[in-house]
Design an enzyme around this catalytic site. Sequence first.
Site, short mmCIF file in Angstrom:
data_model
loop_
_atom_site.label_atom_id
_atom_site.label_comp_id
_atom_site.label_asym_id
_atom_site.label_seq_id
_atom_site.Cartn_x
_atom_site.Cartn_y
_atom_site.Cartn_z
N HIS A 252 0.84 -1.20 0.00
CA HIS A 252 0.00 0.00 0.00
C HIS A 252 0.88 1.25 0.00
CE1 HIS A 252 -4.05 -1.74 1.55
NE2 HIS A 252 -3.48 -2.50 0.65
N LYS B 147 1.27 -0.66 15.24
CA LYS B 147 2.67 -0.75 15.64
C LYS B 147 3.03 -2.02 16.42
CE LYS B 147 4.26 2.80 13.76
NZ LYS B 147 4.87 2.46 12.50
N TYR C 138 -9.02 5.27 7.70
CA TYR C 138 -9.18 5.59 9.12
C TYR C 138 -10.24 6.69 9.19
CZ TYR C 138 -4.80 3.10 10.18
OH TYR C 138 -3.82 2.14 10.33
N TYR D 228 4.20 6.20 10.49
CA TYR D 228 3.35 5.07 10.08
C TYR D 228 4.16 4.02 9.31
CZ TYR D 228 -1.05 2.87 8.57
OH TYR D 228 -2.08 2.00 8.37
N PRO E 289 -4.09 -0.39 19.02
CA PRO E 289 -3.81 -0.82 17.64
C PRO E 289 -3.80 0.28 16.58
CG PRO E 289 -5.99 -1.56 18.36
CD PRO E 289 -5.32 -0.99 19.56
P1 FAD Z 1 1.70 -12.71 21.34
O1 FAD Z 1 1.27 -12.69 19.93
O2 FAD Z 1 0.71 -12.38 22.40
O3 FAD Z 1 2.33 -14.13 21.62
C1 FAD Z 1 2.59 -14.59 22.92
C2 FAD Z 1 2.49 -16.10 22.92
O4 FAD Z 1 2.81 -16.59 24.21
C3 FAD Z 1 1.08 -16.59 22.60
O5 FAD Z 1 1.12 -17.59 21.62
C4 FAD Z 1 0.58 -17.11 23.94
O6 FAD Z 1 -0.37 -18.16 23.80
C5 FAD Z 1 1.87 -17.58 24.57
N1 FAD Z 1 1.85 -17.66 26.04
C6 FAD Z 1 1.26 -16.83 26.93
N2 FAD Z 1 1.46 -17.25 28.18
C7 FAD Z 1 2.20 -18.37 28.10
C8 FAD Z 1 2.72 -19.28 29.05
N3 FAD Z 1 2.52 -19.09 30.36
N4 FAD Z 1 3.43 -20.32 28.61
C9 FAD Z 1 3.65 -20.52 27.29
N5 FAD Z 1 3.18 -19.70 26.33
C10 FAD Z 1 2.46 -18.64 26.73
N6 FAD Z 1 -1.53 -5.11 16.58
C11 FAD Z 1 -1.68 -4.43 15.45
O7 FAD Z 1 -0.70 -3.83 14.99
N7 FAD Z 1 -2.91 -4.40 14.83
C12 FAD Z 1 -4.00 -5.11 15.32
O8 FAD Z 1 -5.06 -5.09 14.73
C13 FAD Z 1 -3.85 -5.83 16.51
N8 FAD Z 1 -4.89 -6.54 17.04
C14 FAD Z 1 -4.68 -7.22 18.22
C15 FAD Z 1 -5.73 -7.95 18.81
C16 FAD Z 1 -5.57 -8.62 20.04
C17 FAD Z 1 -6.72 -9.40 20.68
C18 FAD Z 1 -4.30 -8.57 20.69
C19 FAD Z 1 -4.09 -9.27 22.03
C20 FAD Z 1 -3.25 -7.88 20.07
C21 FAD Z 1 -3.43 -7.20 18.84
N9 FAD Z 1 -2.38 -6.50 18.22
C22 FAD Z 1 -2.56 -5.81 17.09
C23 FAD Z 1 -1.05 -6.51 18.72
C24 FAD Z 1 -0.18 -7.54 18.02
O9 FAD Z 1 -0.95 -8.61 17.56
C25 FAD Z 1 0.85 -7.95 19.04
O10 FAD Z 1 1.68 -6.83 19.27
C26 FAD Z 1 1.68 -9.17 18.65
O11 FAD Z 1 0.88 -10.32 18.69
C27 FAD Z 1 2.85 -9.31 19.60
O12 FAD Z 1 3.47 -10.54 19.40
P2 FAD Z 1 4.13 -11.33 20.62
O13 FAD Z 1 4.73 -12.53 20.02
O14 FAD Z 1 4.95 -10.39 21.42
O15 FAD Z 1 2.92 -11.70 21.58
C1 DHB Z 2 -4.87 -3.31 10.79
C2 DHB Z 2 -4.89 -3.08 12.13
C3 DHB Z 2 -4.53 -1.83 12.59
O1 DHB Z 2 -4.51 -1.59 13.90
C4 DHB Z 2 -4.19 -0.81 11.74
O2 DHB Z 2 -3.90 0.42 12.24
C5 DHB Z 2 -4.16 -1.05 10.39
C6 DHB Z 2 -4.51 -2.32 9.92
C7 DHB Z 2 -5.27 -4.64 10.29
O3 DHB Z 2 -5.58 -5.50 11.11
O4 DHB Z 2 -5.30 -4.83 9.07
#
Ligand code: FAD
Ligand code: DHB
Length: 397
Positions: free
Chosen positions: A76, A299, A204, A387, A295
Amino acid sequence: MSVTSRTQVGIVGAGPAGLLLSHLLALAGVDSVVVENRTRAYCEARQRAGLLEAGTVELLRSVALGKRLDAEGLEHDGIYLQFLGERHHLDFRSLTGGRWVTVYAQTEIVKDLIAARLAAGGMIEFSCGDVAVSDVTSDRPVLSYTDSSGVAHEVTCDAIAGCDGFHGVCRPLIPDLSVYERSYPYAWLGILASAAPATGELIYSRHADGFALYSMRSPEVSRLYLQVAPDEPLDQWPDDRIWAELQKRFAVDGWSVSEGPITDKSVTAMRSFVATPMRHGRLFLAGDAAHIVPPTGAKGLNLALSDVVLLANALRALLKDGSPALADAYSDACLQRVWRSTHFSWWMTSMLHVAPDADSFESQLQLSQLRYVTSSRAAAQSLAENYTGYNPARFDL
Ligand code: FAD
Ligand code: DHB
């Protein structure tokens, strides 16, 4: 009795952070074990982020994770900002001298990473119980867990990576944490729909009744979000109510949101959270285990992967060369970018959402700011630079 084993890095969590760390460490010749409490199917299907900064795409390509991303990711060149019923385009390529973003879902990154680790003989234990970490101030910390068939394990490690997300077990092991936090008085209701997106770029939209975001996953699948109350019960949102609200918040003359069957629906709370330091002894936190951003601005995932690059470089230097300098600098190095992303996400969130107690003064400030970023090149450039992403950390191949 536990089965005992030995590895160099014990990784808690098979989200994007833990999986990428394991992949990068393997490329650096460092062994690891990933321990995850959910099933593989759950990890691969969990709907979350979708937007990658240019630097994240370049990183994934540079470590042989770009094949499907390049084939299926959607590049994009900009976004639309909508307010007062008018849509304004920001052209990132011209504003930033060529930067862009790519839509490629977190689910797909997780699938690619799991496939790559398993193909390379990497060890990922899914569906574990009793995950615990001990002795992190010694140089032999221990990761213990019960595997999916009920067998207890103790893995002696050189370092532990807490990549276990916001609700994980690792962050509480760091004494004297400083926590900086903000909860927002709204949440996002997110849907996935089998409907061809009616827009080429993300929209947005600030509407008097609340924010809405139009995103996508493929030419056939739309991803849309609506600002709702933090405790919003999902059962109050049958599909026809969701579509009606989306049509209203994105309304412009002669255009409509394309509708189709909704295949996933969830509500996500919005919070800013930063915990410091991100390291204690031989325990290192990465990603959502240490920080959360709201979100808006996408980021969270990019930040998690950026931490991991710094951590992989630090662990390689520590464990292969015996050099602690990068490990000592790890927390401060991550936090610079964490705070920049925290500020940007807070700013985007505050500009676009309608707080339940907002008065007309606040609304006018938001509209003034939106007019500014859509009319001043300097203001638009600042949004576009944040961004599309910051100077990416480089993995030392
Ligand atoms: P996570 O993806 O949370 O991974 C952590 C892992 O550790 C998981 O698989 C979990 O099951 C595991 N875990 C937890 N506790 C334990 C334990 N005790 N033992 C073993 N394993 C464990 N960001 C965006 O930019 N846009 C979005 O639209 C967006 N939507 C989101 C929606 C939700 C519901 C959430 C929670 C986050 C969202 N985020 C979004 C943020 C983004 O998805 C996260 O920043 C990203 O997932 C971070 O990755 P991570 O690996 O640090 O953590
Ligand atoms: C998406 C999520 C976001 O938080 C954003 O700012 C842009 C895109 C997405 O899930 O596609």
